[in-house]
Design a protein around this motif. Sequence first.
Motif, PDB file in Angstrom:
ATOM      1  N   LEU A 204       0.980  -0.875  -0.012  1.00 18.64           N
ATOM      2  CA  LEU A 204       0.021   0.182  -0.141  1.00 18.64           C
ATOM      3  C   LEU A 204       0.887   1.810   0.482  1.00 18.64           C
ATOM      4  O   LEU A 204       1.720   1.231   1.209  1.00 18.64           O
ATOM      5  CB  LEU A 204      -0.605   0.116   1.428  1.00 18.64           C
TER       6      LEU A 204
ATOM      7  N   ILE B 279      -2.917   0.614  -4.068  1.00 20.57           N
ATOM      8  CA  ILE B 279      -2.780  -1.210  -3.799  1.00 20.57           C
ATOM      9  C   ILE B 279      -2.399  -1.447  -4.747  1.00 20.57           C
ATOM     10  O   ILE B 279      -2.715  -2.120  -6.318  1.00 20.57           O
ATOM     11  CB  ILE B 279      -4.105  -1.521  -3.574  1.00 20.57           C
TER      12      ILE B 279
ATOM     13  N   THR C  34      -8.009  -8.985  -0.066  1.00 20.32           N
ATOM     14  CA  THR C  34      -8.245  -8.239   0.739  1.00 20.32           C
ATOM     15  C   THR C  34      -9.846  -7.950   0.943  1.00 20.32           C
ATOM     16  O   THR C  34     -10.125  -6.928   0.268  1.00 20.32           O
ATOM     17  CB  THR C  34      -7.016  -6.733   0.528  1.00 20.32           C
TER      18      THR C  34
ATOM     19  N   CYS D 258     -11.632  -6.089   3.181  1.00 17.58           N
ATOM     20  CA  CYS D 258     -11.519  -4.223   3.889  1.00 17.58           C
ATOM     21  C   CYS D 258     -10.277  -4.077   3.650  1.00 17.58           C
ATOM     22  O   CYS D 258      -9.492  -4.035   3.915  1.00 17.58           O
ATOM     23  CB  CYS D 258     -11.541  -4.631   5.831  1.00 17.58           C
ATOM     24  N   ARG D 259     -10.584  -2.317   3.512  1.00 14.51           N
ATOM     25  CA  ARG D 259      -9.356  -2.093   3.320  1.00 14.51           C
ATOM     26  C   ARG D 259     -10.204   0.030   4.079  1.00 14.51           C
ATOM     27  O   ARG D 259     -10.845  -0.222   3.927  1.00 14.51           O
ATOM     28  CB  ARG D 259      -9.377  -0.646   2.201  1.00 14.51           C
TER      29      ARG D 259
ATOM     30  N   LYS E 274     -14.989  -4.841   0.883  1.00 10.86           N
ATOM     31  CA  LYS E 274     -14.992  -5.020  -0.935  1.00 10.86           C
ATOM     32  C   LYS E 274     -16.172  -4.717  -1.432  1.00 10.86           C
ATOM     33  O   LYS E 274     -16.186  -3.880  -2.974  1.00 10.86           O
ATOM     34  CB  LYS E 274     -14.983  -6.130  -1.095  1.00 10.86           C
TER      35      LYS E 274
ATOM     36  N   GLN F 292     -13.742   3.284  -3.154  1.00 12.09           N
ATOM     37  CA  GLN F 292     -12.404   2.596  -3.918  1.00 12.09           C
ATOM     38  C   GLN F 292     -12.572   2.541  -5.933  1.00 12.09           C
ATOM     39  O   GLN F 292     -13.930   2.634  -5.786  1.00 12.09           O
ATOM     40  CB  GLN F 292     -12.236   1.362  -3.459  1.00 12.09           C
TER      41      GLN F 292
ATOM     42  N   CYS G   2      -3.165   3.896   5.210  1.00 12.87           N
ATOM     43  CA  CYS G   2      -4.411   3.045   4.766  1.00 12.87           C
ATOM     44  C   CYS G   2      -3.677   1.560   4.941  1.00 12.87           C
ATOM     45  O   CYS G   2      -2.674   1.315   5.290  1.00 12.87           O
ATOM     46  CB  CYS G   2      -4.576   3.063   2.548  1.00 12.87           C
TER      47      CYS G   2
ATOM     48  N   ALA H  64      -5.670  -2.931   4.970  1.00 14.69           N
ATOM     49  CA  ALA H  64      -5.953  -3.709   4.808  1.00 14.69           C
ATOM     50  C   ALA H  64      -5.994  -5.096   4.953  1.00 14.69           C
ATOM     51  O   ALA H  64      -4.965  -5.070   6.044  1.00 14.69           O
ATOM     52  CB  ALA H  64      -5.559  -3.757   3.422  1.00 14.69           C
TER      53      ALA H  64
ATOM     54  N   CYS I 130     -14.991  -5.984   9.057  1.00 10.88           N
ATOM     55  CA  CYS I 130     -14.264  -5.106   8.410  1.00 10.88           C
ATOM     56  C   CYS I 130     -14.094  -4.316  10.265  1.00 10.88           C
ATOM     57  O   CYS I 130     -14.885  -3.029  10.942  1.00 10.88           O
ATOM     58  CB  CYS I 130     -14.935  -3.611   7.607  1.00 10.88           C
TER      59      CYS I 130
ATOM     60  N   TYR J 173      -5.311  -5.256  11.315  1.00  7.28           N
ATOM     61  CA  TYR J 173      -5.182  -4.993  10.036  1.00  7.28           C
ATOM     62  C   TYR J 173      -3.417  -4.936   9.588  1.00  7.28           C
ATOM     63  O   TYR J 173      -2.766  -4.552  10.473  1.00  7.28           O
ATOM     64  CB  TYR J 173      -5.169  -3.687   9.679  1.00  7.28           C
TER      65      TYR J 173
END
Length: 126
Positions: free
Chosen positions: A4, A24, A34, A36-37, A56, A74, A98, A100, A106, A113
């Motif tokens: 990232l 990413i 991934t 969840c971001r 996502k 996103q 950031c 992920a 999430c 994370y």
Amino acid sequence: QVQLAESGGGSVQAGGSLRLTCAISGDTSSIAATNCRGWFRQAPGKDREQVALIHKYGRTNYAYSVKGRFAISQDNRDNMLFLQMNNLKPEDSGQYFCAAKTGSYCSTRPELYPTWGQGTQVTVSS
């Protein structure tokens, strides 16, 4: 493996706006995993805290302090994560990261994370 990289930080006056970008990269299957971001921030002497999360498939979660001012989005095709920050306040200052994770939930807890960018500094003056 996912990497990232944040960009877009800077110095603004209170009431101003900034847009953060997180690129990413990595192998296709790892990126796809991934689910969840999100964006987290850390001010000097304070714990890292969740700012905004996005699943996502689009579900979002915002910290109460930024609701109505920040928007996370996103671009799954180009593997980019964004944070539009409007009406910035001095208390929004800090290093923004950031992050992920895989899995369907999430979490707002940063320790869950495993993947992080290097961070970008946001400074809001009054």
